[in-house]
Scaffold this motif. Structure first.
Motif, PDB file in Angstrom:
ATOM      1  N   ARG A   1     -59.072 -59.850 -48.955  1.00  0.00           N
ATOM      2  CA  ARG A   1     -60.121 -60.468 -48.119  1.00  0.00           C
ATOM      3  C   ARG A   1     -61.053 -59.377 -47.572  1.00  0.00           C
ATOM      4  NH1 ARG A   1     -55.712 -63.972 -45.351  1.00  0.00           N
ATOM      5  NH2 ARG A   1     -56.572 -63.250 -43.393  1.00  0.00           N
ATOM      6  N   ARG A   2     -61.846 -58.817 -48.472  1.00  0.00           N
ATOM      7  CA  ARG A   2     -62.724 -57.688 -48.146  1.00  0.00           C
ATOM      8  C   ARG A   2     -63.679 -57.979 -46.983  1.00  0.00           C
ATOM      9  NH1 ARG A   2     -64.087 -52.983 -50.418  1.00  0.00           N
ATOM     10  NH2 ARG A   2     -62.843 -53.356 -52.266  1.00  0.00           N
ATOM     11  N   SER A   3     -64.136 -59.214 -46.858  1.00  0.00           N
ATOM     12  CA  SER A   3     -65.114 -59.545 -45.808  1.00  0.00           C
ATOM     13  C   SER A   3     -64.531 -59.465 -44.396  1.00  0.00           C
ATOM     14  CB  SER A   3     -65.689 -60.946 -46.040  1.00  0.00           C
ATOM     15  OG  SER A   3     -64.679 -61.927 -45.902  1.00  0.00           O
ATOM     16  N   GLU A   4     -63.203 -59.365 -44.276  1.00  0.00           N
ATOM     17  CA  GLU A   4     -62.568 -59.303 -42.960  1.00  0.00           C
ATOM     18  C   GLU A   4     -62.251 -57.866 -42.514  1.00  0.00           C
ATOM     19  OE1 GLU A   4     -59.514 -62.221 -42.110  1.00  0.00           O
ATOM     20  OE2 GLU A   4     -60.189 -63.384 -43.839  1.00  0.00           O
TER      21      GLU A   4
END
Length: 94
Positions: free
Chosen positions: A43-46
């Motif tokens: 979950r790169r966006s987190e």
């Protein structure tokens, strides 16, 4: 002798991250500072930056990265034992 010890940084995890795999990222911001960030695996966006730090206290002119694993349960559990920690798939990515 000059004390060059680095103060520990303890940051709480979001509740939704507890129990899952995490990805740690260390990124050079410039020649003297690094950003230490963490996110749930996949979950790169987190991604959240926990701390930005100078390499001066530990580098003595060395410009690479020194990395080690340190985990804490921030105190004993009810039965007096902290939570187990497993480090696996330790991968260096350039």
């Amino acid at each position: 002798m000059v004390d060059t010890a680095v103060e520990p940084v303890v940051a709480p995890l979001p509740e939704t991250w507890v129990g899952g795999s995490l990805t740690l990222e260390i990124k050079a911001i410039n020649f003297t500072h690094y950003a230490f960030s963490v996110r749930p695996a996949g979950r790169r966006s987190e991604m959240q930056t926990v701390v930005t730090a100078s390499n001066a206290p530990v580098s003595w002119g060395f410009t690479g990265t020194i990395l080690g694993v340190y985990c804490t349960s921030n105190g004993p559990r009810e039965n007096g034992v902290g939570a187990p920690v497993y480090v696996r798939k330790w991968v260096y990515r350039d």
